[in-house]
Design an enzyme around this catalytic site. Sequence first.
Site, PDB file in Angstrom:
ATOM      1  N   GLU A  70      -9.214  12.116  -4.554  1.00  0.00           N
ATOM      2  CA  GLU A  70      -9.558  12.520  -5.914  1.00  0.00           C
ATOM      3  C   GLU A  70     -10.363  13.828  -5.995  1.00  0.00           C
ATOM      4  O   GLU A  70     -11.538  13.840  -6.373  1.00  0.00           O
ATOM      5  CB  GLU A  70     -10.319  11.394  -6.617  1.00  0.00           C
ATOM      6  CG  GLU A  70      -9.504  10.111  -6.721  1.00  0.00           C
ATOM      7  CD  GLU A  70     -10.183   9.012  -7.516  1.00  0.00           C
ATOM      8  OE1 GLU A  70      -9.494   8.061  -7.889  1.00  0.00           O
ATOM      9  OE2 GLU A  70     -11.408   9.115  -7.768  1.00  0.00           O
ATOM     10  N   GLU A 261      -4.583   3.826  -4.971  1.00  0.00           N
ATOM     11  CA  GLU A 261      -5.691   3.022  -5.518  1.00  0.00           C
ATOM     12  C   GLU A 261      -5.244   2.401  -6.825  1.00  0.00           C
ATOM     13  O   GLU A 261      -4.582   3.035  -7.640  1.00  0.00           O
ATOM     14  CB  GLU A 261      -6.948   3.857  -5.791  1.00  0.00           C
ATOM     15  CG  GLU A 261      -7.754   4.223  -4.579  1.00  0.00           C
ATOM     16  CD  GLU A 261      -9.072   4.903  -4.953  1.00  0.00           C
ATOM     17  OE1 GLU A 261      -9.580   4.664  -6.084  1.00  0.00           O
ATOM     18  OE2 GLU A 261      -9.585   5.680  -4.138  1.00  0.00           O
TER      19      GLU A 261
END
Length: 355
Positions: A70, A261
Amino acid sequence: GLDFYERLVDELLKNQIEPYLCLFHYDLPQALHEKGGWPNRDTASAFADYAGVVTGRLSDRVRVIMTHNEPWVSAMAGYGNGEHAPGKRNPLLMFRALHHIFLSHGLAAEAIRAAAKGPVKVGITLNLNPVHPATPSPKDIAAAERMDTFLNRIQLDPLIKGTTPLQEFGIGRWISRKFIQPGDLEKMRNLDLLGVNYYTRTVARHDPRVPVMAFNQVQPEGSEYSDMWEIYPEGMYEILARVWKDYLEGDLSAPELMVTENGVPVPDKVEDGRVHDPRRIRYLGDHLRQVRRAMDDGVPVKGYFHWSFMDNFEWAHGYAKRFGLVYVDYQTQARIVKDSGHWFARVIEENGLEG
């Protein structure tokens, strides 16, 4: 540190678990922060050196190396809104940091391939959300398009296309001239595996009070919420289908696509030695069905990772949010497999779920 991860990799392989290594998950060394952190271009080169060292030690056993988790969060929360370390609130630093993280990915990919002792796939994981307008009004639709550019395109365009939407509008061109050097964008396009981290959608409303961007995020009424965000399973399908259609389909050199995720925080508690978490089971089932829906529509999703294996430190939220399939008693370190963990084990064993 390397000795620890060698032991961890060996233990995973001994138990027939394939390790997917991630080099950076918000943990910049203090020494590099003191030299300017990610807004400093030299940090990208330091990251590539680190990637080469780790690859040299582990690539005889590890076949997949993700460079970053991220990058958008590292840049936005670390340098934009100050939620994560180092707690800066400076838009220019934020954009510089994001660019240098992407540059470090490209440099690290080269270092990984040079140091690898066998075939290694290089990947990255991105937090991506479908963006919906709060109302059908033209202003909200335009706000959603700007939000999509700021959240999704600003990540996908450099890594997949070798371009940046920053150069499409006036102030963005002015900002990007301060840190994008010739050859940078081409170097970022070095990817075998794209990981999508999906938790919820974003709903945008026009807000003239917000400088430049003129949008803010709102919570739609009538939706179900966890204690952190709206629960919107359909968004899993939407973002996978969008990434495939807009970025990967028809490109023979396109990276593989995975969900890296997906999960939900639930206020778990122990009752008679068990942890009952039906909300998590329902959340996971609903989202896995959306992954299956995407696959049925031709999106070649290669895998799915739940976040997370066990309750752990959740950055700005500390230990207050529990995402795990395994409950951790933080006082005693005792572990209890939650009902969701037993459920997920069956899903893995049967390679699917009913309904």
